[in-house]
Design a protein around this motif. Structure first.
Motif, PDB file in Angstrom:
ATOM      1  N   THR A 184       0.290   4.603  27.206  1.00 17.04           N
ATOM      2  CA  THR A 184       0.618   5.832  27.922  1.00 17.04           C
ATOM      3  C   THR A 184      -0.667   6.447  28.481  1.00 17.04           C
ATOM      4  O   THR A 184      -1.633   6.649  27.739  1.00 17.04           O
ATOM      5  N   SER A 188      10.875   3.833  23.265  1.00 19.90           N
ATOM      6  CA  SER A 188      10.625   3.116  22.010  1.00 19.90           C
ATOM      7  C   SER A 188      11.840   2.339  21.538  1.00 19.90           C
ATOM      8  O   SER A 188      11.721   1.410  20.742  1.00 19.90           O
ATOM      9  N   LYS A 213       1.071  -7.921  28.187  1.00 18.27           N
ATOM     10  CA  LYS A 213       0.965  -8.832  27.035  1.00 18.27           C
ATOM     11  C   LYS A 213      -0.479  -9.311  26.912  1.00 18.27           C
ATOM     12  O   LYS A 213      -1.137  -9.608  27.918  1.00 18.27           O
ATOM     13  N   THR A 271       3.792   5.106  31.361  1.00 18.92           N
ATOM     14  CA  THR A 271       3.616   4.056  30.367  1.00 18.92           C
ATOM     15  C   THR A 271       3.581   2.710  31.070  1.00 18.92           C
ATOM     16  O   THR A 271       4.510   2.357  31.802  1.00 18.92           O
ATOM     17  N   THR A 272       2.494   1.995  30.885  1.00 18.26           N
ATOM     18  CA  THR A 272       2.368   0.660  31.445  1.00 18.26           C
ATOM     19  C   THR A 272       2.465  -0.359  30.317  1.00 18.26           C
ATOM     20  O   THR A 272       2.050  -0.093  29.181  1.00 18.26           O
ATOM     21  N   SER A 273       3.024  -1.508  30.616  1.00 18.70           N
ATOM     22  CA  SER A 273       3.264  -2.523  29.599  1.00 18.70           C
ATOM     23  C   SER A 273       2.622  -3.841  30.021  1.00 18.70           C
ATOM     24  O   SER A 273       2.685  -4.226  31.185  1.00 18.70           O
ATOM     25  N   THR A 312       1.888  -1.061  36.741  1.00 18.84           N
ATOM     26  CA  THR A 312       2.261   0.317  37.035  1.00 18.84           C
ATOM     27  C   THR A 312       1.381   0.904  38.134  1.00 18.84           C
ATOM     28  O   THR A 312       0.153   0.778  38.093  1.00 18.84           O
ATOM     29  N   GLU A 359       9.239   9.259  26.387  1.00 17.08           N
ATOM     30  CA  GLU A 359       8.432   8.242  25.706  1.00 17.08           C
ATOM     31  C   GLU A 359       9.144   7.751  24.454  1.00 17.08           C
ATOM     32  O   GLU A 359       9.133   6.556  24.143  1.00 17.08           O
ATOM     33  N   LYS A 391       2.176  -1.290  25.000  1.00 19.31           N
ATOM     34  CA  LYS A 391       2.638  -0.225  25.884  1.00 19.31           C
ATOM     35  C   LYS A 391       1.642   0.923  25.783  1.00 19.31           C
ATOM     36  O   LYS A 391       1.421   1.468  24.705  1.00 19.31           O
ATOM     37  N   GLN A 413       2.758  -7.375  22.603  1.00 24.85           N
ATOM     38  CA  GLN A 413       3.283  -6.548  23.676  1.00 24.85           C
ATOM     39  C   GLN A 413       2.649  -5.166  23.519  1.00 24.85           C
ATOM     40  O   GLN A 413       2.792  -4.520  22.472  1.00 24.85           O
ATOM     41  N   TYR A 421       4.891 -10.044  20.422  1.00 28.89           N
ATOM     42  CA  TYR A 421       5.703 -10.541  21.532  1.00 28.89           C
ATOM     43  C   TYR A 421       6.677 -11.612  21.036  1.00 28.89           C
ATOM     44  O   TYR A 421       6.269 -12.589  20.421  1.00 28.89           O
ATOM     45  N   TRP A 428       1.645   1.624  21.885  1.00 30.92           N
ATOM     46  CA  TRP A 428       2.574   0.848  21.053  1.00 30.92           C
ATOM     47  C   TRP A 428       2.096  -0.594  20.978  1.00 30.92           C
ATOM     48  O   TRP A 428       1.819  -1.217  22.014  1.00 30.92           O
TER      49      TRP A 428
END
Length: 390
Positions: free
Chosen positions: A162, A257, A200, A196-198, A187, A253, A160, A158, A223, A219
């Motif tokens: 920024t 977390s 996998k 912040t986009t996330s 995003t 941010e 993340k 996973q 997963y 980050w």
């Protein structure tokens, strides 16, 4: 080798007022960790205990440490991370800088980058810095960053990320997975706002940016994998006041977390600064702890004192005792946890013994790789003893 030291800090070492003494008498001292009444300490301990019983619950305990060069080297935090993950499960690497930072390190990640420059909040002001205080900025279009774990596996991560788009532009940020397939980012970019986009992906990943894109921290967690994540967010030469140089929104941010424990490891550089306004230092420390409490209401907070430090073999920094005492007083007033790194090393002037044993560097400030590992083992042992007795 210096053995892990068990110590108890006397409850009534300083006579203050009757009211303060009553508050002090409620202090819980467990092994090397002093609990001044942190409202979330028991919950943190409970989550770790739960992990030790069952590591197949997809539960993740997140520990985030902010600090100076002792943190930025990732020798202390790296060994602590290794020990915690061996005990409770490996849930990933945690927060890393966007690119390699000269003079700093991370034991779990390596970077390759072309056409990027680094902006640091240590050297610059009046810039909209994200959490961590580093910005990777393209020198020209087609700038590339590859982030690779030092131990490759076939697991899903996973991620993340920024980032900020300086102005509206098509495709400001393109990310590719380990097979060079483009990753869809959900995003929607907004100009001049850190987002912040996330997503996998397997690792390594490659990030491509153009001149209108800036990258902040990243980050990396496994997963759907239970265990512990220990993030090291440090800057060489930093003081606690560096937080005031970051964007006013950077705490958001930190909130993302979902940290269970936030560790503040500052004070060494303050102790050398004879021009330091100690009242302002105290005020900023209180302010920052309260901001953490506001945005992470379920997180425990732990202050780490500076390790034993000397200017030379006869003299300690003039403000060392003052800084350490302020940290203790604030830990008490704000009801946080406290770990006395100096006492863990053996007390006043112990850094000279560590130097003789190859555990401290000749500057009598920093430790060798083996020294930081030894410090981390003591801290790990103390924290686990604290958890066991909670």
């Amino acid at each position: 080798m210096i053995k892990s030291i068990r110590y108890i800090i006397p409850i009534f070492t300083i006579v203050i007022t009757a009211c303060c003494c009553m508050a002090e008498s409620k202090t819980k001292i467990v092994s090397g960790i002093v609990d001044f009444g942190d409202p979330n300490a028991e919950q943190f301990a409970s989550r770790l205990k739960s992990l030790s019983i069952n590591q197949h619950t997809e539960q993740v305990v997140k520990i985030t440490q902010f600090g100076d060069s002792h943190t930025a080297a990732d020798f202390f935090t790296g060994e602590f991370r290794t020990l915690m993950q061996a005990e409770y499960g490996d849930a990933g690497i945690g927060w890393v800088t966007p690119v390699f930072i000269k003079g700093q390190n991370h034991i779990g990640v390596s970077w390759e980058s072309t056409n990027w420059e680094v902006l640091s909040s240590r050297a610059l002001s009046d810039i909209d810095f994200p959490m961590g205080g580093f910005i990777a900025k393209p020198i020209k279009n087609n700038a590339k960053i590859q982030i690779r774990p030092k131990v490759l596996d076939n697991k899903i991560w996973q991620v993340k990320l920024t980032f900020k788009m300086v102005k509206n532009t098509p495709n400001p940020l393109v990310v590719y997975d380990d097979n060079n397939h483009k990753i869809y980012l959900s995003t929607i970019p907004k100009a001049n706002v850190w987002q912040t986009t996330s997503f996998k992906s397997k690792l390594p990943i490659e990030i491509n940016g153009n001149e209108n894109t800036e990258i902040g921290g990243i980050w990396l967690t496994r997963y759907r994998h239970s265990g512990v994540v220990v993030s090291a967010i440090g800057t060489n030469g930093a003081k606690q006041a560096i937080w005031q140089k970051w964007s006013p929104n950077w705490f958001k941010e930190l909130a993302l977390s979902q940290s269970d424990l936030v560790i503040l490891e500052y004070g060494t550089n303050e102790s050398f600064d004879e021009t330091l306004d100690v009242n302002e230092y105290r005020s900023n420390l209180v302010k920052n702890i309260r901001q953490i409490r506001k945005l992470l209401p379920k997180a425990a907070v732990l202050l780490i004192s500076p390790p034993d430090t000397m200017v030379n073999e006869k003299q300690i920094p003039k403000l060392f005792s003052t800084i350490k005492n302020i940290q203790k007083q604030v830990a008490r007033s704000e009801k946080t946890l406290f770990w006395d790194w100096q006492a863990a090393m053996g007390g006043r002037y112990s850094v000279k013994k560590w130097l003789a044993q190859g555990l401290a560097r000749p500057d009598l400030v920093h430790q060798t790789l083996q020294g930081y590992k030894e410090s981390a083992k003591i801290f790990y042992t103390d924290l686990n003893e604290f958890v066991r007795k909670k």
